[in-house]
Design a protein around this motif. Structure first.
Motif, PDB file in Angstrom:
ATOM      1  N   MET A   1       0.749  -1.118   0.136  1.00  0.00           N
ATOM      2  CA  MET A   1      -0.003  -0.081  -0.068  1.00  0.00           C
ATOM      3  C   MET A   1       0.907   1.355   0.126  1.00  0.00           C
ATOM      4  O   MET A   1       1.885   1.428   0.464  1.00  0.00           O
ATOM      5  CB  MET A   1      -0.934   0.091   1.149  1.00  0.00           C
ATOM      6  N   GLN A   2       0.510   2.211  -0.740  1.00  0.00           N
ATOM      7  CA  GLN A   2       1.179   3.685  -0.922  1.00  0.00           C
ATOM      8  C   GLN A   2       0.197   4.491  -0.426  1.00  0.00           C
ATOM      9  O   GLN A   2      -0.974   4.460  -0.786  1.00  0.00           O
ATOM     10  CB  GLN A   2       1.664   3.688  -2.428  1.00  0.00           C
ATOM     11  N   ARG A   3       0.675   5.625   0.157  1.00  0.00           N
ATOM     12  CA  ARG A   3      -0.109   6.563   0.372  1.00  0.00           C
ATOM     13  C   ARG A   3       0.935   8.063   0.393  1.00  0.00           C
ATOM     14  O   ARG A   3       2.105   7.967   0.594  1.00  0.00           O
ATOM     15  CB  ARG A   3      -0.515   6.648   1.886  1.00  0.00           C
ATOM     16  N   ILE A   4       0.104   9.186  -0.024  1.00  0.00           N
ATOM     17  CA  ILE A   4       1.031  10.289  -0.280  1.00  0.00           C
ATOM     18  C   ILE A   4      -0.079  11.448   0.472  1.00  0.00           C
ATOM     19  O   ILE A   4      -1.147  11.531   0.085  1.00  0.00           O
ATOM     20  CB  ILE A   4       1.017  10.717  -1.866  1.00  0.00           C
ATOM     21  N   GLU A   5       0.510  12.247   1.100  1.00  0.00           N
ATOM     22  CA  GLU A   5      -0.030  13.489   1.555  1.00  0.00           C
ATOM     23  C   GLU A   5       0.840  14.892   1.335  1.00  0.00           C
ATOM     24  O   GLU A   5       2.125  14.456   1.420  1.00  0.00           O
ATOM     25  CB  GLU A   5       0.097  13.230   3.169  1.00  0.00           C
ATOM     26  N   VAL A   6       0.221  15.840   1.045  1.00  0.00           N
ATOM     27  CA  VAL A   6       0.895  16.984   0.844  1.00  0.00           C
ATOM     28  C   VAL A   6       0.492  18.115   1.965  1.00  0.00           C
ATOM     29  O   VAL A   6      -0.606  18.184   2.297  1.00  0.00           O
ATOM     30  CB  VAL A   6       0.581  17.697  -0.601  1.00  0.00           C
ATOM     31  N   GLY A   7       1.704  18.467   2.510  1.00  0.00           N
ATOM     32  CA  GLY A   7       1.354  19.557   3.577  1.00  0.00           C
ATOM     33  C   GLY A   7       2.276  20.828   3.487  1.00  0.00           C
ATOM     34  O   GLY A   7       2.698  20.953   2.292  1.00  0.00           O
ATOM     35  N   GLY A  70      19.144  14.129  -6.999  1.00  0.00           N
ATOM     36  CA  GLY A  70      19.259  12.942  -7.978  1.00  0.00           C
ATOM     37  C   GLY A  70      18.104  11.807  -7.672  1.00  0.00           C
ATOM     38  O   GLY A  70      18.121  10.971  -8.593  1.00  0.00           O
ATOM     39  N   GLU A  71      17.822  11.628  -6.574  1.00  0.00           N
ATOM     40  CA  GLU A  71      16.699  10.733  -6.237  1.00  0.00           C
ATOM     41  C   GLU A  71      15.282  10.966  -6.845  1.00  0.00           C
ATOM     42  O   GLU A  71      15.038  12.020  -7.021  1.00  0.00           O
ATOM     43  CB  GLU A  71      16.705  10.217  -4.810  1.00  0.00           C
ATOM     44  N   PHE A  72      14.431  10.113  -6.925  1.00  0.00           N
ATOM     45  CA  PHE A  72      13.138  10.183  -7.447  1.00  0.00           C
ATOM     46  C   PHE A  72      12.093   9.356  -6.685  1.00  0.00           C
ATOM     47  O   PHE A  72      12.387   8.201  -6.352  1.00  0.00           O
ATOM     48  CB  PHE A  72      12.922  10.463  -9.016  1.00  0.00           C
ATOM     49  N   PHE A  73      10.885   9.642  -6.869  1.00  0.00           N
ATOM     50  CA  PHE A  73       9.675   8.730  -6.396  1.00  0.00           C
ATOM     51  C   PHE A  73       8.549   8.760  -7.218  1.00  0.00           C
ATOM     52  O   PHE A  73       8.381   9.839  -7.840  1.00  0.00           O
ATOM     53  CB  PHE A  73       9.306   9.433  -4.901  1.00  0.00           C
ATOM     54  N   GLU A  74       8.171   7.510  -7.529  1.00  0.00           N
ATOM     55  CA  GLU A  74       7.050   7.526  -8.417  1.00  0.00           C
ATOM     56  C   GLU A  74       5.839   6.737  -7.847  1.00  0.00           C
ATOM     57  O   GLU A  74       5.991   5.822  -6.886  1.00  0.00           O
ATOM     58  CB  GLU A  74       7.385   6.250  -9.565  1.00  0.00           C
ATOM     59  N   ILE A  75       4.703   7.534  -7.779  1.00  0.00           N
ATOM     60  CA  ILE A  75       3.543   7.234  -7.035  1.00  0.00           C
ATOM     61  C   ILE A  75       2.449   6.993  -8.144  1.00  0.00           C
ATOM     62  O   ILE A  75       2.059   8.089  -8.777  1.00  0.00           O
ATOM     63  CB  ILE A  75       3.279   8.399  -6.000  1.00  0.00           C
ATOM     64  N   THR A  76       1.891   5.942  -8.007  1.00  0.00           N
ATOM     65  CA  THR A  76       0.663   5.618  -9.167  1.00  0.00           C
ATOM     66  C   THR A  76      -0.520   5.892  -8.581  1.00  0.00           C
ATOM     67  O   THR A  76      -0.722   6.015  -7.402  1.00  0.00           O
ATOM     68  CB  THR A  76       1.091   4.122  -9.765  1.00  0.00           C
ATOM     69  N   ASP A  77      -1.740   6.160  -9.443  1.00  0.00           N
ATOM     70  CA  ASP A  77      -2.779   6.701  -9.408  1.00  0.00           C
ATOM     71  C   ASP A  77      -3.685   5.608  -8.332  1.00  0.00           C
ATOM     72  O   ASP A  77      -4.722   6.116  -7.890  1.00  0.00           O
ATOM     73  CB  ASP A  77      -3.637   6.873 -10.582  1.00  0.00           C
ATOM     74  N   ASP A  78      -3.107   4.449  -7.870  1.00  0.00           N
ATOM     75  CA  ASP A  78      -3.779   3.491  -7.113  1.00  0.00           C
ATOM     76  C   ASP A  78      -3.400   3.970  -5.626  1.00  0.00           C
ATOM     77  O   ASP A  78      -3.915   3.161  -4.547  1.00  0.00           O
ATOM     78  CB  ASP A  78      -3.649   2.246  -7.145  1.00  0.00           C
ATOM     79  N   ALA A  79      -2.585   4.752  -5.317  1.00  0.00           N
ATOM     80  CA  ALA A  79      -1.969   5.258  -3.817  1.00  0.00           C
ATOM     81  C   ALA A  79      -3.054   5.932  -3.314  1.00  0.00           C
ATOM     82  O   ALA A  79      -3.793   6.719  -3.774  1.00  0.00           O
ATOM     83  CB  ALA A  79      -0.899   6.071  -3.990  1.00  0.00           C
ATOM     84  N   GLU A  80      -3.221   5.646  -2.147  1.00  0.00           N
ATOM     85  CA  GLU A  80      -4.033   6.607  -1.254  1.00  0.00           C
ATOM     86  C   GLU A  80      -3.840   8.069  -1.288  1.00  0.00           C
ATOM     87  O   GLU A  80      -2.596   8.105  -1.144  1.00  0.00           O
ATOM     88  CB  GLU A  80      -4.173   6.082   0.297  1.00  0.00           C
ATOM     89  N   GLY A  81      -4.988   8.564  -1.545  1.00  0.00           N
ATOM     90  CA  GLY A  81      -4.553  10.156  -1.425  1.00  0.00           C
ATOM     91  C   GLY A  81      -4.186  10.754  -2.737  1.00  0.00           C
ATOM     92  O   GLY A  81      -3.689  11.779  -2.875  1.00  0.00           O
ATOM     93  N   PHE A  82      -4.147   9.990  -3.748  1.00  0.00           N
ATOM     94  CA  PHE A  82      -3.442  10.593  -4.918  1.00  0.00           C
ATOM     95  C   PHE A  82      -4.191  11.679  -5.623  1.00  0.00           C
ATOM     96  O   PHE A  82      -3.414  12.750  -5.942  1.00  0.00           O
ATOM     97  CB  PHE A  82      -3.125   9.337  -5.884  1.00  0.00           C
ATOM     98  N   GLY A  83      -5.233  11.478  -5.751  1.00  0.00           N
ATOM     99  CA  GLY A  83      -6.115  12.718  -6.615  1.00  0.00           C
ATOM    100  C   GLY A  83      -5.973  14.037  -5.691  1.00  0.00           C
ATOM    101  O   GLY A  83      -5.755  15.059  -6.186  1.00  0.00           O
ATOM    102  N   ALA A  84      -6.287  13.716  -4.245  1.00  0.00           N
ATOM    103  CA  ALA A  84      -6.401  15.093  -3.331  1.00  0.00           C
ATOM    104  C   ALA A  84      -4.685  15.528  -3.610  1.00  0.00           C
ATOM    105  O   ALA A  84      -4.487  16.671  -3.553  1.00  0.00           O
ATOM    106  CB  ALA A  84      -6.440  14.411  -2.123  1.00  0.00           C
ATOM    107  N   ALA A  85      -3.774  14.718  -3.648  1.00  0.00           N
ATOM    108  CA  ALA A  85      -2.394  15.109  -3.672  1.00  0.00           C
ATOM    109  C   ALA A  85      -1.905  16.257  -4.941  1.00  0.00           C
ATOM    110  O   ALA A  85      -1.477  17.128  -5.034  1.00  0.00           O
ATOM    111  CB  ALA A  85      -1.378  14.286  -3.429  1.00  0.00           C
TER     112      ALA A  85
END
Length: 117
Positions: A1-7, A70-85
């Motif tokens: 499970m992935q989750r993204i939050e923007v603060g 130089g690092e990066f993260f990939e978060i796909t649209d099935d992650a919790e909070g994707f649309g809101a983020a």
């Protein structure tokens, strides 16, 4: 499970791996949770693109967060909070909210690379 939050201070990414058990009920792999807190001064670029992880399935929208070192993260649209983020990132950086079902081939930049000093 992935989750993204923007603060206010940046973006928080959480990745949870569930424990795995054998057919006999023995623990094969313990679960794991990792949390990455990315401050705004670490983020150099944010883009939204389309990825094809499963050739048999439909493409997925993918939020790509590039960091200054130089690092990066990939978060796909099935992650919790994707649309809101995506909506919050677009609002914060003055970009229109793109339709993730109809992205151009190269994707769109939400927060482009800084230009100049």
């Amino acid at each position: 499970m992935q989750r993204i939050e923007v603060g206010e201070d940046g973006v928080t990414l959480t990745h949870v791996t569930e424990p795995r058990y054998s057919v006999f009920g023995n623990l094969v792999s313990p679960g794991h949770t990792s949390v990455s807190e990315l401050s705004w001064d670490e983020v150099s670029r944010i883009g939204l693109t389309t990825v094809h992880w499963d050739p048999a399935g439909p493409p997925q929208a993918c939020l790509v967060i590039d960091l200054t070192y130089g690092e990066f993260f990939e978060i796909t649209d099935d992650a919790e909070g994707f649309g809101a983020a995506v909506r919050e990132l677009c609002r914060r950086h003055g970009a229109p909210v793109p339709d993730h079902r109809d992205l151009p081939a190269g994707g769109v930049d939400i927060r482009p690379f800084p230009i100049g000093d």
